[in-house]
Design an enzyme around this catalytic site. Structure first.
Site: not given
Ligand code: FAD
Length: 510
Positions: A42, A45
């Site tokens: 992600c 992230c």
């Protein structure tokens, strides 16, 4: 292995969660926990991970009371744990296992300062599950301070005077958590009697009392958390819990087999540098009886960089240059160490590399402290600065040489692996010689941060964010919110002067 393959590694001071460790880390832990649930694929992230790492570094001293944890929910084996905690979006944070936000885009701060304050607020909110290792964070009253002073039990009592909305006092209290012989308390501006008794006029400001004496103001470069913590952690007699008490230089002399050589801590000693060369070329490289392939390339580039940039005594410079020429003329794919050694030891009055080690600035208070690794850092900082001054190498040449030397020869394999990880992360972003100097300085500070308080730390030479304010005042500043900020232009100027050829101390040479 799976945990290591995510966005964090064990070098980041983040506890890596796996199904096997979930029970011990999450349920049986007495520290306050801040858990990041993320997915390594992600983008948010990935973008957030430097903040999480920086937060872990920044709150490293809070560890017995606060643990930063991370789990990669993208790993199939972890998905059950993430599901059990009801994680729907990444990154999600949970504090003491209550959700701060399960939303990707909002809900929790995305900067170190905001997250640090969040930790403190959450500890205070969860008063019933106060981490046992966490000292009191609430503001102290005059009555409490008076009674502490009367019992006179503490070597030092530090009071941080501040306004109610300030976090500095609580942060400094947590920064000193692992240190003995000192208590830190915050006192609010509204505690008027105490404020007027000590004639406090600035908020924040710090007042210090040593046993049997009066409170006096702590003088620091900036009235901010980092400066208070740095000054308090280094007071005489204040020691990291579990570490031996710093001793006088008399005891230092008794701790080592060889005679202690008094030295100036702000100096860079040629004796350390020549010792580094001796040890690396006559001992460390000698661990291989035959040098070939990438190791031979690494050795060639090491000797070539030394020949170009090492600002040594004429005798040593000539030796390095002749060794470089000899290496370049070696055309076989394998180099027996015995041949290298013969070339290295072939010397005369005008070209030689002295034998043996004689640590000076790199002396440790015990034989197993400091010495060679200290001299390796010193050598490569010096080489990055020399390359900048002479312009004789490309921007990445010295760093690549160090990286390859570490990878192929450095005896501490754990250190080599960590260095390789740091280099992989962003060494390629260096495009100028000055950036190479700063890159190595910043990575060394990263290592210093990780090793502070470690068993390998010499209690007489604590790992600090270097250079400290007393060595370079201009290098330090504060940004918004009182956060410490390096002035990189000043740091570069300082490094250029500290690791300049003119600054090298030539005492203790044979
Ligand atoms: P050192 O950290 O060795 O520093 C030597 C000198 O450099 C200091 O005295 C100071 O004058 C100066 N200095 C300090 N910080 C900076 C800076 N940021 N920029 C410029 N100059 C500075 N040990 C481990 O236990 N684990 C590891 O993972 C590890 N990795 C290492 C990686 C490398 C590449 C090297 C060379 C060493 C590593 N070590 C590691 C050893 C560790 O970093 C220290 O070298 C060792 O503990 C000795 O510490 P010291 O107190 O002498 O200071």
């Amino acid at each position: 292995l799976a945990a290591e393959a995510g966005l964090y590694s064990s070098a980041d001071q983040v506890v890596l969660l796996t199904p096997d460790t979930v029970a011990s880390v999450l349920r049986n832990n007495s520290a306050a926990l801040l858990v990041e649930f993320y997915a390594s694929w992600c983008g948010h992230c990935v973008a957030f991970s430097p903040v999480w790492k920086a937060l872990a570094r920044d709150t490293r001293e809070w560890k017995p009371a606060v643990d930063l944890v991370a789990i990669d929910c993208a790993f199939e084996e972890n998905s059950r744990v993430c599901r059990d905690f009801g994680i729907a979006g990444y990154p999600s944070l949970k504090v003491n296992l209550s959700v701060v936000s399960a939303s990707m885009s909002a809900g929790f701060p995305r900067d170190v300062l905001g997250l640090r304050h969040l930790i403190i607020r959450k500890i205070e909110e969860h008063h019933d599950s106060w981490p046992p290792a966490c000292p009191p964070l609430e503001a102290a009253s005059k009555a409490e301070i008076d009674s502490t002073v009367q019992t006179n039990s503490m070597e030092y009592l530090a009071l941080v005077f501040e306004t109610e909305d300030s976090y500095v006092g609580r942060e400094v209290t947590l920064d000193l958590l692992q240190f003995s012989n000192i208590t830190v308390r915050r006192v609010l501006k509204s505690e008027r009697e105490l404020v007027s008794e000590l004639e406090v006029t600035d908020f924040p400001s710090c007042y210090l009392r040593r046993r049997d004496s009066n409170f006096t103001r702590l003088h620091v470069l900036n009235e901010a958390r980092t400066f208070y913590s740095y000054a308090l952690q280094r007071l005489p007699g204040v020691v990291r819990s579990g570490k031996s008490k710093p001793v006088t230089s008399d005891l230092l002399q008794n701790g080592t087999q060889v005679q202690w050589r008094p030295f100036d801590r702000s100096g860079v000693y040629m004796s350390d540098l020549e010792s580094a060369l001796h040890y690396s070329l006559r001992v460390e490289v000698a661990a291989r009886s035959v040098i070939a392939g990438p190791a031979l390339d690494a050795l060639r580039s090491y000797i070539s960089v030394l020949a170009k940039n090492f600002p040594g005594r004429p005798m040593v410079k000539r030796k390095l240059q002749s060794l470089d020429a000899w290496m370049k003329s070696w055309e076989e794919g394998e180099l027996p160490y015995s041949s290298l050694r013969a070339a290295l030891d072939q010397s005369n009055q005008t070209a030689a590399l002295p034998r043996g080690v004689r640590w000076v600035g790199c002396q440790g208070s015990r034989p197993h402290f400091r010495g060679y690794p200290c001299s390796v850092w010193t050598l490569f900082h010096l080489l990055t600065v020399q390359a900048l001054e002479t312009g004789s190498s490309g921007p990445l040449e010295v760093l690549w040489t160090m990286r390859r030397y570490m990878h192929n020869f450095f005896g501490c394999r754990y250190c080599a692996t960590h260095f390789e990880q740091m280099a992989e992360e962003n060494m390629d972003s260096v495009t100028m010689l000055s950036e190479a100097v700063i890159w190595l300085w910043a990575r060394h500070n990263q290592v210093n941060n990780r090793l502070a308080g470690d068993l390998s730390e010499d209690p007489h030479f604590p790992k600090i964010q270097w250079p400290p304010p007393d060595q370079c005042r201009e290098c330090h500043g504060v940004k918004g919110g009182g956060e410490h900020a390096w002035n990189q232009a000043q740091v570069l100027a300082f490094l250029r002067s500290h690791y300049s050829a003119q600054h090298l101390n030539m005492t203790y040479l044979e």
